[in-house]
Write an enzyme that holds these catalytic residues in place. Structure first.
Site, PDB file in Angstrom:
ATOM      1  N   CYS A  99      96.981  -3.618 -61.282  1.00  0.00           N
ATOM      2  CA  CYS A  99      98.156  -3.276 -60.731  1.00  0.00           C
ATOM      3  C   CYS A  99      99.337  -4.106 -60.547  1.00  0.00           C
ATOM      4  CB  CYS A  99      97.998  -2.270 -59.475  1.00  0.00           C
ATOM      5  SG  CYS A  99      96.534  -1.157 -59.703  1.00  0.00           S
ATOM      6  N   ASN A 151      70.772   9.971 -66.971  1.00  0.00           N
ATOM      7  CA  ASN A 151      70.843   8.369 -66.842  1.00  0.00           C
ATOM      8  C   ASN A 151      71.794   7.756 -66.821  1.00  0.00           C
ATOM      9  OD1 ASN A 151      67.833   8.568 -66.030  1.00  0.00           O
ATOM     10  ND2 ASN A 151      67.486   8.775 -68.270  1.00  0.00           N
TER      11      ASN A 151
HETATM   12  C1  FAD Z   1      99.731  -2.782 -65.814  1.00  0.00           C
HETATM   13  C2  FAD Z   1      98.973  -1.677 -65.186  1.00  0.00           C
HETATM   14  C3  FAD Z   1      99.549  -1.515 -63.707  1.00  0.00           C
HETATM   15  C4  FAD Z   1      98.856  -0.223 -63.019  1.00  0.00           C
HETATM   16  N1  FAD Z   1      99.346   0.031 -61.741  1.00  0.00           N
HETATM   17  C5  FAD Z   1      98.487   0.816 -61.132  1.00  0.00           C
HETATM   18  C6  FAD Z   1      98.890   1.162 -59.671  1.00  0.00           C
HETATM   19  O1  FAD Z   1      99.970   0.751 -59.171  1.00  0.00           O
HETATM   20  N2  FAD Z   1      98.265   2.344 -59.038  1.00  0.00           N
HETATM   21  C7  FAD Z   1      97.124   2.705 -59.655  1.00  0.00           C
HETATM   22  O2  FAD Z   1      96.616   3.630 -58.761  1.00  0.00           O
HETATM   23  N3  FAD Z   1      96.647   2.417 -60.969  1.00  0.00           N
HETATM   24  C8  FAD Z   1      97.360   1.510 -61.441  1.00  0.00           C
HETATM   25  N4  FAD Z   1      96.820   1.182 -62.672  1.00  0.00           N
HETATM   26  C9  FAD Z   1      95.786   1.894 -63.272  1.00  0.00           C
HETATM   27  C10 FAD Z   1      94.468   1.296 -62.740  1.00  0.00           C
HETATM   28  O3  FAD Z   1      94.425  -0.199 -63.085  1.00  0.00           O
HETATM   29  C11 FAD Z   1      93.303   2.040 -63.703  1.00  0.00           C
HETATM   30  O4  FAD Z   1      93.378   3.340 -63.201  1.00  0.00           O
HETATM   31  C12 FAD Z   1      91.936   1.601 -63.154  1.00  0.00           C
HETATM   32  O5  FAD Z   1      91.946  -0.027 -63.246  1.00  0.00           O
HETATM   33  C13 FAD Z   1      90.822   2.224 -63.998  1.00  0.00           C
HETATM   34  O6  FAD Z   1      89.748   1.629 -63.685  1.00  0.00           O
HETATM   35  P1  FAD Z   1      88.367   1.393 -64.700  1.00  0.00           P
HETATM   36  O7  FAD Z   1      87.278   0.633 -63.916  1.00  0.00           O
HETATM   37  O8  FAD Z   1      88.243   2.896 -65.216  1.00  0.00           O
HETATM   38  O9  FAD Z   1      89.019   0.757 -65.957  1.00  0.00           O
HETATM   39  P2  FAD Z   1      89.339  -0.912 -65.975  1.00  0.00           P
HETATM   40  O10 FAD Z   1      89.891  -1.198 -64.459  1.00  0.00           O
HETATM   41  O11 FAD Z   1      90.610  -0.937 -66.882  1.00  0.00           O
HETATM   42  O12 FAD Z   1      88.058  -1.469 -66.332  1.00  0.00           O
HETATM   43  C14 FAD Z   1      87.428  -1.535 -67.417  1.00  0.00           C
HETATM   44  C15 FAD Z   1      87.030  -2.649 -68.238  1.00  0.00           C
HETATM   45  O13 FAD Z   1      85.868  -2.622 -69.027  1.00  0.00           O
HETATM   46  C16 FAD Z   1      85.786  -3.298 -69.652  1.00  0.00           C
HETATM   47  N5  FAD Z   1      85.124  -2.978 -71.001  1.00  0.00           N
HETATM   48  C17 FAD Z   1      85.496  -1.610 -71.856  1.00  0.00           C
HETATM   49  N6  FAD Z   1      84.549  -1.286 -72.908  1.00  0.00           N
HETATM   50  C18 FAD Z   1      83.564  -2.319 -72.805  1.00  0.00           C
HETATM   51  C19 FAD Z   1      82.289  -2.629 -73.180  1.00  0.00           C
HETATM   52  N7  FAD Z   1      81.866  -1.739 -74.231  1.00  0.00           N
HETATM   53  N8  FAD Z   1      81.433  -3.373 -72.870  1.00  0.00           N
HETATM   54  C20 FAD Z   1      81.942  -4.031 -71.756  1.00  0.00           C
HETATM   55  N9  FAD Z   1      83.305  -4.101 -71.037  1.00  0.00           N
HETATM   56  C21 FAD Z   1      83.995  -3.279 -71.541  1.00  0.00           C
HETATM   57  C22 FAD Z   1      87.361  -3.702 -70.181  1.00  0.00           C
HETATM   58  O14 FAD Z   1      87.455  -5.129 -70.657  1.00  0.00           O
HETATM   59  C23 FAD Z   1      87.796  -3.656 -68.892  1.00  0.00           C
HETATM   60  O15 FAD Z   1      88.095  -4.855 -68.149  1.00  0.00           O
HETATM   61  C24 FAD Z   1      97.566   0.315 -63.457  1.00  0.00           C
HETATM   62  C25 FAD Z   1      97.192  -0.168 -64.836  1.00  0.00           C
HETATM   63  C26 FAD Z   1      97.703  -1.176 -65.570  1.00  0.00           C
HETATM   64  C27 FAD Z   1      97.332  -1.723 -66.768  1.00  0.00           C
END
Ligand code: FAD
Length: 563
Positions: A42, A277
């Protein structure tokens, strides 16, 4: 218990830490494809805009620090390539060494996030067209801005990442235009509320092309030409694609887990997938809309973190459930703060859910204490129960706090009548004795109790100029400053009682003021004198937010000043 967590950022890192807090004995392995765990997604736009100056501040923790605290085996640059559910093994590939190996598991928590949508526009592969998802993307964009000093940029998509990028590019002196396919930015807001954002963006020099999409990117003399579907041509030096994200579901799909219609991994309220799982959380999953109960995706950090914690609870034998998402969000655009929670009117219409829309405008704190800023509040209310279905606020200071109160109210199934009663903290620098949330409650409750009848901006096109008469209650200087509505009688509120004898009981009167309060007082005067009347909800300010649409559809022409 051996827990494998796939993805080490918002949902994954939270799940791993929670799992460790619940079990000192479990073996916990986190696989992260990239170089960093737990980075501040973010914060990325603000580093590009140099609001956050130090890149290290984006790294919330390091793998070493996380391991030291939680004793978790973190494997960076390591991608999980496949899940063998029968053998309970994952195949992983270390991108640094090229090595591929397998790892067994008892349980998996999947948190792979979402990937930016990148349609195959002709020319989209150019190296000055960027997406923003992670730190390497950020480094690429920042390096481009630092080295090439672009004069102008196009941001495709007016969602929150697009808006934050537009703001931060302007901070870097890049003339920026947003191209958005919908007729408004920020899809979580309704049109008239987004209109207030459009005005602010324009004021800050951001170009807006709405209701138009990208046809192609071309090159001409080293510059980029952006062609739109409606035939506009823009020349610029770089582009950011922020069209939206889609759940990263490849692993889950290939493993045979159930995927929902929106492309997210299907999960129960425990975050368990179709395999007992395997749990999944964050941007990759489909969850339930808290109010309407339909499937939805919420690519936001708050839900991802909460779901990570819930999944870890369930993996470790505690029952914990996710009750659904309200999609509560807030974004800063220059000096404006824009926030929403729960349903918007577009969604309520789409699902045919009865609702009343009510508008109010209040100061962030007492007007006599310096620095108060106005906020526009839209409440969506169930007409039968008074329950709050959704809220949107556009303003400055204090918007975040009010949306959080309203999100709490919706989560607690509170009614608009309870908003009237809420006892909220007050001293002049922070609020007013009637907080903006109380005011929104009073206005909404008045409508439901029948103390006020209103007309909303989007009902203007149904007015009959032969029968309906607008009365502008504002003072002359206000009209000169902000414009007026053609054909309206001008009777300042304080003169209304003396002019009642000039009004005609066969007509319907629509009194309006700047924000709706004087309109309400006038409504009460008119109604008690036997006139048919409707107050313009939210007053001229809300009407202004929707001016383009009103000008297209309504028999009344606004006369705008200063344009
Ligand atoms: C520029 C930006 C600004 C944002 N601003 C906000 C905000 O102000 N407020 C808000 O609420 N949300 C915001 N978000 C959204 C928020 O960051 C996401 O909703 C949140 O990070 C999602 O969490 P997650 O764990 O699902 O995915 P992520 O945090 O994206 O993590 C997923 C991770 O999994 C890894 N991955 C994927 N597939 C594999 C695999 N097969 N093997 C190993 N690793 C893998 C990826 O490399 C990644 O690092 C923003 C997002 C971005 C990109």
């Amino acid at each position: 218990m051996k827990l494998v967590v796939i993805g080490g950022v918002a949902g994954g890192a939270t799940a791993a830490a929670r799992a460790r807090r619940l079990s000192e004995d479990a073996e916990i392995v986190v696989f992260e494809r990239g170089e960093y765990i737990s980075f501040a997604n973010c914060g990325l736009p603000y580093y590009i805009g140099e609001v956050i100056k130090d890149r290290d501040n984006l790294l919330v923790t390091t793998a070493d620090a996380f391991n030291a605290r939680y004793h978790i085996d973190i494997r960076l640059f390591t991608e999980v390539a496949g899940i063998d559910r029968k053998a309970k093994k994952v195949t992983v590939k270390n991108h640094q060494t090229g090595e591929t190996y397998t790892e067994t598991y008892d349980k998996i928590i999947l948190s792979p996030g979402a990937e930016p949508v990148r349609p195959p526009f002709p020319g989209v592969e150019a190296d000055n067209i960027f997406n923003l998802r992670n730190i390497p993307d950020t480094d690429r964009i920042k390096a481009y801005v630092d080295q090439h000093k672009p004069k102008s940029a196009v941001v495709v998509g007016g969602g929150f990442i697009g808006l934050e990028m537009a703001e931060n590019l302007v901070f870097r002196d890049v003339q920026t235009t947003i191209i958005e396919k919908m007729e408004q930015v920020m899809p979580s807001m309704d049109y008239e509320m987004a209109g207030l954002m459009h005005a602010h963006l324009k004021e800050k020099g951001v170009g807006l092309i709405l209701g138009d999409g990208i046809e192609a990117f071309e090159k001409n003399n080293g510059r980029m030409i952006v062609r739109t579907e409606k035939g506009e041509t823009l020349e610029c030096d770089m582009a950011i694609l922020s069209i939206g994200v889609k759940p990263e579901n490849r692993l889950a799909r290939e493993a045979g887990l159930e995927i929902g219609d929106l492309g997210g991994v299907k999960v129960a309220s425990t975050m368990q997938t179709s395999d007992p799982n395997i749990f999944a959380v964050g941007d990759a999953v489909e969850v339930t809309d808290f109010l309407a109960g339909h499937a939805t995706t919420t690519p936001l950090a708050g839900p991802a973190n909460k779901q990570g914690r819930i999944a870890a609870d369930n993996v470790m034998g505690r029952r914990s459930i996710f009750r659904g998402t309200l999609g509560t969000s807030v974004v800063k655009i220059f000096e404006q703060t824009v926030a929403s929670t729960g349903a918007n009117e577009k969604m309520l219409r789409c699902y045919d859910i009865p609702h009343v829309a009510s508008y109010s405008h209040s100061g962030s704190h007492a007007s006599y204490y310096p620095g108060a800023q106005m906020m526009a509040v839209k409440l969506l209310i169930s007409p039968s129960t008074g329950k709050i279905l959704g809220a949107q606020i556009v303003g400055g200071e204090g918007v975040d706090k009010r949306i959080d109160v309203l999100a709490t109210a919706i989560h607690g199934s509170m009614t608009v009548f309870q908003l009237e009663e809420l006892e909220l903290a007050y001293a002049p620098p922070f609020s007013s004795a009637k907080d903006p949330v109380n005011i929104a409650g009073f206005v909404g409750a008045n409508l439901l109790k029948g103390d006020a009848r209103k007309i909303n901006w989007n009902e203007f096109s149904a007015l009959d100029p032969e029968k309906d008469v607008l009365i502008d209650l504002r003072n002359k200087d206000e009209l000169e400053e902000t414009g007026e509505i053609e054909g309206a009688l001008h009777i300042p509120l304080n003169e209304l009682r003396d002019n009642l004898h000039k009004l005609d009981k066969s007509k319907r009167y629509i009194p309006f003021c700047a924000v709706g309060l004087r309109g309400y007082v006038a409504y009460r005067i008119l109604a008690q004198q036997g006139f048919d009347a409707l107050n313009l909800s939210g007053g001229y300010k809300t009407f202004l937010g929707a001016k383009e649409k009103i000008m297209r559809e309504s028999p009344y022409t606004p006369i705008w000043r200063g344009e």
